[in-house]
Design a protein around this motif. Structure first.
Motif, mmCIF file in Angstrom:
data_model
loop_
_atom_site.group_PDB
_atom_site.id
_atom_site.type_symbol
_atom_site.label_atom_id
_atom_site.label_comp_id
_atom_site.label_asym_id
_atom_site.label_seq_id
_atom_site.Cartn_x
_atom_site.Cartn_y
_atom_site.Cartn_z
ATOM 1 N N THR A 13 0.850 -1.190 0.000
ATOM 2 C CA THR A 13 0.000 0.000 0.000
ATOM 3 C C THR A 13 0.884 1.238 0.000
ATOM 4 O O THR A 13 2.066 1.190 0.383
ATOM 5 N N ILE A 15 0.646 5.566 1.129
ATOM 6 C CA ILE A 15 -0.097 6.517 1.951
ATOM 7 C C ILE A 15 -0.027 7.889 1.274
ATOM 8 O O ILE A 15 1.054 8.476 1.167
ATOM 9 N N LYS A 82 -10.423 10.533 -5.012
ATOM 10 C CA LYS A 82 -9.433 10.130 -4.008
ATOM 11 C C LYS A 82 -8.865 11.349 -3.295
ATOM 12 O O LYS A 82 -8.584 11.296 -2.083
ATOM 13 N N ALA A 85 -11.319 12.197 -0.676
ATOM 14 C CA ALA A 85 -11.270 11.218 0.408
ATOM 15 C C ALA A 85 -10.101 11.504 1.347
ATOM 16 O O ALA A 85 -10.220 11.361 2.577
ATOM 17 N N VAL A 86 -8.978 11.922 0.775
ATOM 18 C CA VAL A 86 -7.807 12.260 1.593
ATOM 19 C C VAL A 86 -8.099 13.473 2.468
ATOM 20 O O VAL A 86 -7.812 13.491 3.675
ATOM 21 N N TRP A 88 -11.150 14.923 3.258
ATOM 22 C CA TRP A 88 -12.334 14.865 4.118
ATOM 23 C C TRP A 88 -12.240 13.805 5.212
ATOM 24 O O TRP A 88 -12.662 14.023 6.333
ATOM 25 N N PHE A 89 -11.699 12.633 4.840
ATOM 26 C CA PHE A 89 -11.742 11.502 5.773
ATOM 27 C C PHE A 89 -10.355 11.018 6.192
ATOM 28 O O PHE A 89 -10.251 10.062 6.966
ATOM 29 N N GLY A 90 -9.318 11.661 5.669
ATOM 30 C CA GLY A 90 -7.970 11.187 5.964
ATOM 31 C C GLY A 90 -7.705 9.810 5.408
ATOM 32 O O GLY A 90 -6.821 9.095 5.892
ATOM 33 N N ALA A 91 -8.462 9.421 4.361
ATOM 34 C CA ALA A 91 -8.338 8.081 3.771
ATOM 35 C C ALA A 91 -7.233 8.085 2.728
ATOM 36 O O ALA A 91 -7.485 7.965 1.520
ATOM 37 N N GLY A 92 -6.000 8.226 3.209
ATOM 38 C CA GLY A 92 -4.876 8.314 2.288
ATOM 39 C C GLY A 92 -4.314 6.980 1.852
ATOM 40 O O GLY A 92 -3.520 6.916 0.902
ATOM 41 N N GLU A 93 -4.724 5.900 2.511
ATOM 42 C CA GLU A 93 -4.166 4.591 2.153
ATOM 43 C C GLU A 93 -4.742 4.110 0.831
ATOM 44 O O GLU A 93 -5.949 4.167 0.600
ATOM 45 N N ILE A 94 -3.884 3.637 -0.053
ATOM 46 C CA ILE A 94 -4.305 3.132 -1.352
ATOM 47 C C ILE A 94 -3.439 1.924 -1.687
ATOM 48 O O ILE A 94 -2.217 1.944 -1.476
#
Length: 319
Positions: A13, A15, A82, A85-86, A88-94
């Motif tokens: 993954t 980040i 994406k 998402a980074v 708003w939600f801190g969803a940086g993992e890909i």
């Protein structure tokens, strides 16, 4: 998933950390990105709808515009969700596979848009310099062959990038200081970046810089033909037919060269400026291209107004 200097690893993954140094402004940046994305989606979808449904617009110039709109939709839709998402939600993992997929479509869109702009420059050259043979030179079969050539070139350029990235060995970190996956951004995390960086430079020269040079040559020939026209009105009319295309060219190539070449000067340019610059070419052209063509092209503007009139009538009837 950092590692010491003696450990090599292939990350499962990555980040995405967003834009470094702007954490306090993430909410405002994300709102701006979201608004730009909505405008790009609406504008390009409307442009595609109008060109595909109006048979009078099934001409080479408008077909190229519709191709540009489709590529802009692909480019922005591949990157922006994406990004949001980074922020708003801190969803940086890909995942590695998803990162490669995103990188693939971003670069495909980028190279395709450059090629379409070159094809549009050729279209304007034929329309102004050889108008009597316009329909013969730019026949449907010729446009299909141009499309096939564009697709072939894209895959010849992009597949080596995917291969190079999959072969990279990392000894630093898997944290990308970006909002989306991009070739050189990933390559700079690897232990040995020489091949990837040089391939990125060669790709920029062969694909983007070559297109820009050929576009400049086309417009040099166009200007020579325009200034040979007998009347001032004829010259102004000819230049007006190129105005929208010239605006789109400037909007695309000006920010497009930043993400390619600024990586070479990352030690000079602050990180947040570098990330902001690399975000420009996935948002600004897709948002502004349909606006430029909608405002400056009479045929498209007329049909946009007709579409809104029909929608308003239907809304009033339903209410």
């Amino acid at each position: 998933m950092p590692a010491d200097n003696h450990t090599f690893f292939a990350p499962m993954t990555y980040i995405l950390t967003g834009i470094p140094g702007t954490k306090e402004s993430h909410v405002w940046i994300s709102i701006l990105l979201c608004l730009m994305y909505v405008v790009a989606l609406f504008g390009n979808s409307l442009l595609l709808f109008i060109i595909l449904t109006e048979r009078s617009l099934h001409e080479p110039m408008y077909l190229f515009v519709s191709m540009l709109a489709a590529v802009d939709l692909l480019l922005s839709t591949t990157a922006v969700p994406k990004m949001l998402a980074v922020f708003w939600f801190g969803a940086g993992e890909i995942s590695s596979a998803a990162c490669l997929t995103q990188m693939f479509f971003i670069h495909v869109s980028f190279i395709a848009e450059s090629a379409i702009l070159l094809a549009m420059a050729f279209d304007r050259y034929v329309a102004i310099c050889d108008p009597l043979r316009y329909t013969i030179i730019l026949s449907n079969s010729v446009i299909r062959k141009m499309g096939l050539a564009v697709v072939t070139r894209i895959f010849c350029i992009i597949f080596p990038i995917i291969f190079l990235v999959k072969q990279l060995k990392f000894c630093r970190t898997n944290r990308l200081p970006h909002t989306y996956c991009e070739h050189l951004a990933i390559a700079w995390l690897a232990c040995d970046i020489t091949v990837s960086v040089w391939y990125g430079i060669v790709m920029a020269i062969l694909a983007i810089s070559l297109d820009a040079v050929l576009i400049a040559v086309s417009y040099g020939l166009i200007l020579r033909a325009v200034f040979r026209l007998p009347s001032k009105d004829a010259r102004l009319k000819a230049l007006h037919t190129c105005s929208s295309h010239l605006c789109v060219i400037l909007m695309f190539y000006t920010p497009a060269f930043f993400p390619i070449f600024t990586h070479q000067f990352g030690h000079i340019i602050p990180g947040y400026n570098l990330s902001l610059l690399t975000n420009l070419y996935v948002l600004i052209p897709p948002m502004l291209n349909p606006i430029v063509y909608g405002v400056t092209t009479k045929e498209i503007l007329k049909r946009v107004i007709n579409v809104f009139h029909r929608w308003c009538r239907r809304s009033s009837l339903l209410s």
